[in-house]
Design a protein around this motif. Structure first.
Motif, PDB file in Angstrom:
ATOM      1  N   LEU A  50       0.947  -1.192  -0.094  1.00  0.00           N
ATOM      2  CA  LEU A  50      -0.023   0.031   0.003  1.00  0.00           C
ATOM      3  C   LEU A  50       1.022   1.145   0.098  1.00  0.00           C
ATOM      4  O   LEU A  50       1.745   1.362   0.938  1.00  0.00           O
ATOM      5  N   THR A  51       0.757   1.923  -1.154  1.00  0.00           N
ATOM      6  CA  THR A  51       1.631   3.463  -1.207  1.00  0.00           C
ATOM      7  C   THR A  51       0.834   4.401  -0.662  1.00  0.00           C
ATOM      8  O   THR A  51      -0.341   4.576  -1.149  1.00  0.00           O
ATOM      9  N   PHE A  52       1.540   5.298   0.000  1.00  0.00           N
ATOM     10  CA  PHE A  52       0.947   6.584   0.467  1.00  0.00           C
ATOM     11  C   PHE A  52       1.446   7.684  -0.445  1.00  0.00           C
ATOM     12  O   PHE A  52       2.772   7.657  -0.507  1.00  0.00           O
ATOM     13  N   GLY A  69      -2.254   2.654   7.671  1.00  0.00           N
ATOM     14  CA  GLY A  69      -1.087   2.127   7.575  1.00  0.00           C
ATOM     15  C   GLY A  69      -0.884   1.065   8.726  1.00  0.00           C
ATOM     16  O   GLY A  69      -0.419  -0.082   8.343  1.00  0.00           O
ATOM     17  N   TYR A 119      -3.055  -2.161   7.850  1.00  0.00           N
ATOM     18  CA  TYR A 119      -2.566  -2.685   6.746  1.00  0.00           C
ATOM     19  C   TYR A 119      -1.400  -3.519   7.023  1.00  0.00           C
ATOM     20  O   TYR A 119      -1.134  -4.586   6.622  1.00  0.00           O
ATOM     21  N   SER A 120      -0.659  -3.001   7.590  1.00  0.00           N
ATOM     22  CA  SER A 120       0.876  -3.357   8.072  1.00  0.00           C
ATOM     23  C   SER A 120       0.743  -4.738   9.057  1.00  0.00           C
ATOM     24  O   SER A 120       1.242  -5.682   9.104  1.00  0.00           O
ATOM     25  N   TRP A 178       0.755  -6.451   5.016  1.00  0.00           N
ATOM     26  CA  TRP A 178       1.020  -5.487   3.700  1.00  0.00           C
ATOM     27  C   TRP A 178       2.493  -4.551   3.984  1.00  0.00           C
ATOM     28  O   TRP A 178       2.686  -4.363   5.307  1.00  0.00           O
ATOM     29  N   SER A 179       3.213  -4.373   3.033  1.00  0.00           N
ATOM     30  CA  SER A 179       4.190  -3.313   3.251  1.00  0.00           C
ATOM     31  C   SER A 179       3.464  -2.065   3.077  1.00  0.00           C
ATOM     32  O   SER A 179       2.786  -1.728   2.117  1.00  0.00           O
ATOM     33  N   ILE A 180       4.244  -0.960   3.868  1.00  0.00           N
ATOM     34  CA  ILE A 180       3.637   0.307   3.685  1.00  0.00           C
ATOM     35  C   ILE A 180       4.729   0.987   3.016  1.00  0.00           C
ATOM     36  O   ILE A 180       5.901   1.309   3.445  1.00  0.00           O
ATOM     37  N   ALA A 220       7.595   1.271   7.838  1.00  0.00           N
ATOM     38  CA  ALA A 220       7.307   1.793   6.650  1.00  0.00           C
ATOM     39  C   ALA A 220       8.587   2.236   5.793  1.00  0.00           C
ATOM     40  O   ALA A 220       9.502   2.524   6.265  1.00  0.00           O
ATOM     41  N   SER A 231       3.476  -1.201  -6.621  1.00  0.00           N
ATOM     42  CA  SER A 231       2.384  -1.080  -5.546  1.00  0.00           C
ATOM     43  C   SER A 231       1.430  -1.926  -5.993  1.00  0.00           C
ATOM     44  O   SER A 231       0.799  -2.072  -6.984  1.00  0.00           O
TER      45      SER A 231
END
Length: 341
Positions: A187-189, A209, A212-213, A217-219, A241, A260
């Motif tokens: 997941l990209t912010f 974040g 999801y982490s 998931w990777s942030i 992150a 992503s």
């Protein structure tokens, strides 16, 4: 065949969106190479745009004409033997370089009364002048009418959506240099700067974040120097992150976004790039901006404050965390992705 020059916009997001018009020009002139003029920051993206041969960089100078810079660019353009220039921006100064380069056909709207600098107009140019040059409700319709000379109605399905395509070798090189773990969804912010009116509250990015982490998931955080402070705040709360804002090459940012699984960000250049890269995206807008300026790509959720939000709430604060979570959940379901927060 004689090449075509497209004078586009300097901002990354506007340049990405201009690819709709570039595709239409390519369809109308299939055997003519197309080059583009944009800013030096955005110019590397030309190599990722299908139908574009190369990009020329010309940096804008606020409140200045930049005559000598445009003259130097014109000297570089002249040997290329361009026969047609499409001026997607209607600013007078944008028409100077094609005119000084001696490009015989210069197409655009003469909104600033630049008759002579622009010598071929879309069919509806007089109506545009009589309405004081108001743009269409949507940005991309405006530039597509320049590309088609307003000679045909917009198709029901809309004009072509912008595309960015990263060559597999370039993507593989980026993954190797950054030691990317391909086993986890990402997941990209994209936050924009902390002082930007488009910025969404950082604590909401952190909350999403964190969840999801915890679910594997990777942030990742995308951006450049403007986003450093916001990225630092997120990383302070989520040490796991990955902060990519310290790497400023825009082509690397494109690879990061393309790698992503999901993208959550505010309106801005990288958000439009994510949409053009076909990354499932949820993009947060200020009130009444999503329809006018939002990406037209499929797989994008456009988020605005509900219509009943008090007018005293400015910027993006009216978009709730729940709205963003629901949008990400919908994207996950549509794409059959692993569950997130």
């Amino acid at each position: 065949m004689d090449p075509i020059l497209v004078v586009s916009f300097p901002a990354v997001g506007d340049f990405v969106r201009s690819h709709s018009a570039i595709q239409l020009i390519a369809q109308r002139c299939p055997n003519r190479p197309i080059d583009v003029v944009t800013s030096s920051v955005a110019a590397p993206l030309a190599s990722l745009m299908p139908g574009v041969r190369k990009g020329w960089g010309l940096d804008k100078r606020p409140r200045r004409l930049g005559f000598m810079d445009r003259y130097r660019l014109a000297q570089q353009l002249r040997p290329e033997n361009y026969r047609t220039a499409y001026l997607l921006t209607s600013a007078t100064k944008a028409a100077l370089a094609p005119w000084m380069a001696g490009i015989p056909e210069r197409i655009g709207y003469p909104r600033e009364f630049q008759f002579g600098l622009v010598n071929r107009f879309p069919a509806d140019w007089l109506r545009q002048m009589l309405t004081l040059g108001r743009q269409h409700l949507r940005f991309y319709e405006e530039i597509c009418e320049i590309a088609t000379l307003a000679s045909e109605p917009a198709p029901l399905e809309g004009w072509p959506a912008p595309q960015l395509v990263i060559p597999p070798g370039q993507m593989a090189d980026w993954r190797q240099r950054n030691n990317v773990d391909v086993s986890k969804p990402v997941l990209t912010f994209y936050t924009s700067g902390l002082d930007d009116r488009r910025t969404w509250p950082i604590e909401r990015f952190i909350s999403i974040g964190r969840d999801y982490s915890l679910r594997g998931w990777s942030i990742w955080i995308a951006g450049a120097s403007r986003e450093h402070s916001a990225a630092a705040a997120i990383k302070a709360a989520l040490p796991q992150a990955f902060d990519f804002t310290i790497k400023s090459r825009i082509t690397d940012a494109m690879c990061q976004i393309a790698a992503s699984t999901l993208f959550l960000g505010v309106d801005g250049g990288l958000a439009h790039a994510a949409a053009a890269l076909n990354v499932p995206s949820a993009i947060i807008f200020r009130p009444n901006w999503a329809f006018k300026d939002g990406p037209i790509n499929r797989g994008v959720q456009l988020l605005e404050a509900p219509i009943a939000t008090p007018s005293a709430i400015h910027g993006t604060r009216g978009v709730s965390e729940e709205q963003a979570r629901d949008a990400l959940t919908r994207l996950i379901a549509e794409k059959g992705l692993p569950p997130g927060g």
